[in-house]
Design a protein around this motif. Sequence first.
Motif, PDB file in Angstrom:
ATOM      1  N   ASP A 157       0.827  -1.203   0.000  1.00 19.54           N
ATOM      2  CA  ASP A 157       0.000   0.000   0.000  1.00 19.54           C
ATOM      3  C   ASP A 157       0.865   1.258   0.000  1.00 19.54           C
ATOM      4  O   ASP A 157       1.849   1.354   0.742  1.00 19.54           O
ATOM      5  N   CYS A 180       2.631  -1.309  -6.113  1.00 18.00           N
ATOM      6  CA  CYS A 180       1.309  -1.353  -5.489  1.00 18.00           C
ATOM      7  C   CYS A 180       0.231  -1.585  -6.546  1.00 18.00           C
ATOM      8  O   CYS A 180       0.445  -1.299  -7.727  1.00 18.00           O
ATOM      9  N   TYR A 184      -3.890   2.316  -5.438  1.00 15.45           N
ATOM     10  CA  TYR A 184      -3.304   2.382  -4.094  1.00 15.45           C
ATOM     11  C   TYR A 184      -1.923   3.038  -4.115  1.00 15.45           C
ATOM     12  O   TYR A 184      -1.104   2.819  -3.233  1.00 15.45           O
ATOM     13  N   ARG A 234      -9.730  -4.734   0.014  1.00 13.88           N
ATOM     14  CA  ARG A 234      -8.273  -4.621   0.000  1.00 13.88           C
ATOM     15  C   ARG A 234      -7.596  -5.992  -0.101  1.00 13.88           C
ATOM     16  O   ARG A 234      -6.604  -6.143  -0.823  1.00 13.88           O
TER      17      ARG A 234
END
Length: 303
Positions: A157, A180, A184, A234
């Motif tokens: 992240d 990433c 993000y 996520r």
Amino acid sequence: MKDLISMADLSLEDIREILDLAAEIKEKRSQGKIIDHLRNKSLGMIFEKSSTRTRVSFEVGMNDLGGHAIYLNANDIQIGRGETVEDTAKVLSRYLHGIIARVYSHETLVKLGANASIPVINALSDEEHPCQILADLLTIKEYKNRISDMKFVWVGDGNNVCNSIMLACAIVGMEIVVVCPKGYEPDEKYVIKTKELGGVLTITDKPLEAAKNADVLYTDVWVSMGDEAEEEKRLKDFAGFQINEELIAVSKPDVIVMHCLPAHRGLEISAGAIDGPHSVVFDQAENRLHAQKAVLLKLLAGE
């Protein structure tokens, strides 16, 4: 230098001085030698977020240096009942010699720094985590005997730790590759600041390619404090963005694996990576104590 709110508050000379002082402090502690240069000084520790390493390392650090640390849970002081940050900063400046704050909003730290007459230290915000990065640089120096001319690869992240890492790499002269998932990426203002500082920065979504010839592989949790509502999404989006044996295999033979903790084995990092021979994760965690003591001495004792 009055405060440490952003990694960009530090020059290369500042970083070198802090790391040298931290190494000296670490060595003297191992020998049982006392450095009590903060005798009769008090540190206020404002915590809006939970903590293991930050709270313990700062509290022990102040004790080691002869001072006193006061834990201030945001819900237990008037700031939690509507007193302004500005008024809090002015009042605490009359009692204390320094403030650390672990907060949700980076703006809280900016306001504390602008209104306090004593040093304010960022102990984590939604934008940065400079104390963590100083411990990281100390660890890198211990293993690589330098902090420049290396390839640093961040996997995961583009969060607050990533923002501070990018700034640090720019200041010390390390190439930084941020890997990433799309969407993000790190905050654009930190990308711009990194480049303004002369940083060599690449942002990609291809972990295996990015890890080639890496000197440092670094990751953090996929779901940070405050992101819990997005957890399910996520975990899907970050699948494949893990530091594991495959990434280690294409890195340099002496690559070091780093994680700022807490870690979730099997998610952002494999058990083999965090518990294997390339891992320096728990040296990193220890170095929070030594690096932060150096910061406290620099800001509170003028060393």
